[in-house]
Design a protein around this motif. Structure first.
Motif, PDB file in Angstrom:
ATOM      1  N   SER A 143       0.826  -1.201   0.000  1.00  0.00           N
ATOM      2  CA  SER A 143       0.000   0.000   0.000  1.00  0.00           C
ATOM      3  C   SER A 143       0.869   1.264   0.000  1.00  0.00           C
ATOM      4  CB  SER A 143      -0.919  -0.013   1.216  1.00  0.00           C
ATOM      5  OG  SER A 143      -1.684   1.161   1.272  1.00  0.00           O
ATOM      6  N   THR A 150      -9.139  11.617  -3.758  1.00  0.00           N
ATOM      7  CA  THR A 150      -9.607  10.263  -4.041  1.00  0.00           C
ATOM      8  C   THR A 150      -8.656   9.521  -4.962  1.00  0.00           C
ATOM      9  OG1 THR A 150     -10.970  11.088  -5.864  1.00  0.00           O
ATOM     10  CG2 THR A 150     -12.021  10.853  -3.713  1.00  0.00           C
ATOM     11  N   PHE A 179      -6.341   7.841  -2.554  1.00  0.00           N
ATOM     12  CA  PHE A 179      -6.955   6.924  -1.606  1.00  0.00           C
ATOM     13  C   PHE A 179      -7.383   5.614  -2.257  1.00  0.00           C
ATOM     14  CE2 PHE A 179     -10.842   5.330   0.429  1.00  0.00           C
ATOM     15  CZ  PHE A 179     -10.315   4.999   1.660  1.00  0.00           C
ATOM     16  N   LEU A 180      -8.014   5.683  -3.394  1.00  0.00           N
ATOM     17  CA  LEU A 180      -8.585   4.496  -4.019  1.00  0.00           C
ATOM     18  C   LEU A 180      -7.540   3.446  -4.416  1.00  0.00           C
ATOM     19  CD1 LEU A 180     -11.288   3.277  -4.767  1.00  0.00           C
ATOM     20  CD2 LEU A 180     -11.068   4.324  -7.003  1.00  0.00           C
ATOM     21  N   ARG A 222      -4.631   2.897  -3.065  1.00  0.00           N
ATOM     22  CA  ARG A 222      -4.116   2.310  -1.824  1.00  0.00           C
ATOM     23  C   ARG A 222      -5.121   1.349  -1.209  1.00  0.00           C
ATOM     24  NH1 ARG A 222      -2.184   7.218   1.676  1.00  0.00           N
ATOM     25  NH2 ARG A 222      -4.247   7.809   1.027  1.00  0.00           N
ATOM     26  N   LEU A 223      -6.394   1.726  -1.250  1.00  0.00           N
ATOM     27  CA  LEU A 223      -7.429   0.847  -0.715  1.00  0.00           C
ATOM     28  C   LEU A 223      -7.500  -0.458  -1.500  1.00  0.00           C
ATOM     29  CD1 LEU A 223      -9.876   0.356   1.148  1.00  0.00           C
ATOM     30  CD2 LEU A 223     -11.266   1.457  -0.609  1.00  0.00           C
ATOM     31  N   ILE A 224      -7.464  -0.358  -2.810  1.00  0.00           N
ATOM     32  CA  ILE A 224      -7.534  -1.554  -3.655  1.00  0.00           C
ATOM     33  C   ILE A 224      -6.310  -2.438  -3.431  1.00  0.00           C
ATOM     34  CG2 ILE A 224      -7.476  -2.345  -6.050  1.00  0.00           C
ATOM     35  CD1 ILE A 224      -9.268   0.077  -6.716  1.00  0.00           C
ATOM     36  N   THR A 258      -4.462  -2.605  -0.725  1.00  0.00           N
ATOM     37  CA  THR A 258      -4.580  -3.200   0.601  1.00  0.00           C
ATOM     38  C   THR A 258      -5.520  -4.391   0.575  1.00  0.00           C
ATOM     39  OG1 THR A 258      -4.141  -1.063   1.634  1.00  0.00           O
ATOM     40  CG2 THR A 258      -5.169  -2.744   3.007  1.00  0.00           C
ATOM     41  N   LEU A 259      -6.635  -4.262  -0.124  1.00  0.00           N
ATOM     42  CA  LEU A 259      -7.581  -5.373  -0.229  1.00  0.00           C
ATOM     43  C   LEU A 259      -6.965  -6.547  -0.986  1.00  0.00           C
ATOM     44  CD1 LEU A 259     -10.913  -3.458  -0.903  1.00  0.00           C
ATOM     45  CD2 LEU A 259     -10.163  -4.557   1.209  1.00  0.00           C
TER      46      LEU A 259
END
Length: 89
Positions: free
Chosen positions: A28, A48, A51-52, A54-56, A58-59
């Motif tokens: 991430s 955004t 953020f997006l 990094r979120l993806i 991480t998932l």
């Protein structure tokens, strides 16, 4: 019961936590760095956009590393169960 036994158990637990968290956080952070360089190069200041990805990531890291992480946790748990006689006796 020697204090060294508890210190060793605590050291192993902290090391395991550090490894498991690093397996999720480092990808991430790398994606965040790439996006930040891209934003700096193009002068885009959209929140955004950083953020997006990094979120993806991480998932994805959680999804692909979950089997390995649970395996490590199970190994640690089995090692703790096997050390019960050493700690109690």
């Amino acid at each position: 019961m020697e204090p060294e036994v508890f210190v060793n158990i605590f050291r192993q637990a902290l090391w395991l936590v550090m490894i498991l968290v690093s397996a999720v956080i480092i990808p991430s952070l790398l994606i965040g760095l790439v996006v930040a360089v891209f934003q700096a190069a193009t002068s885009i200041n959209e929140q955004t956009l950083s953020f997006l990805p990094r979120l993806i990531m991480t998932l994805f890291a959680l999804a692909f590393g979950a089997h390995w992480g649970f395996g490590k946790l199970m190994e640690f748990f089995i090692a703790m169960i096997s050390q019960i006689p050493q700690v109690v006796g």
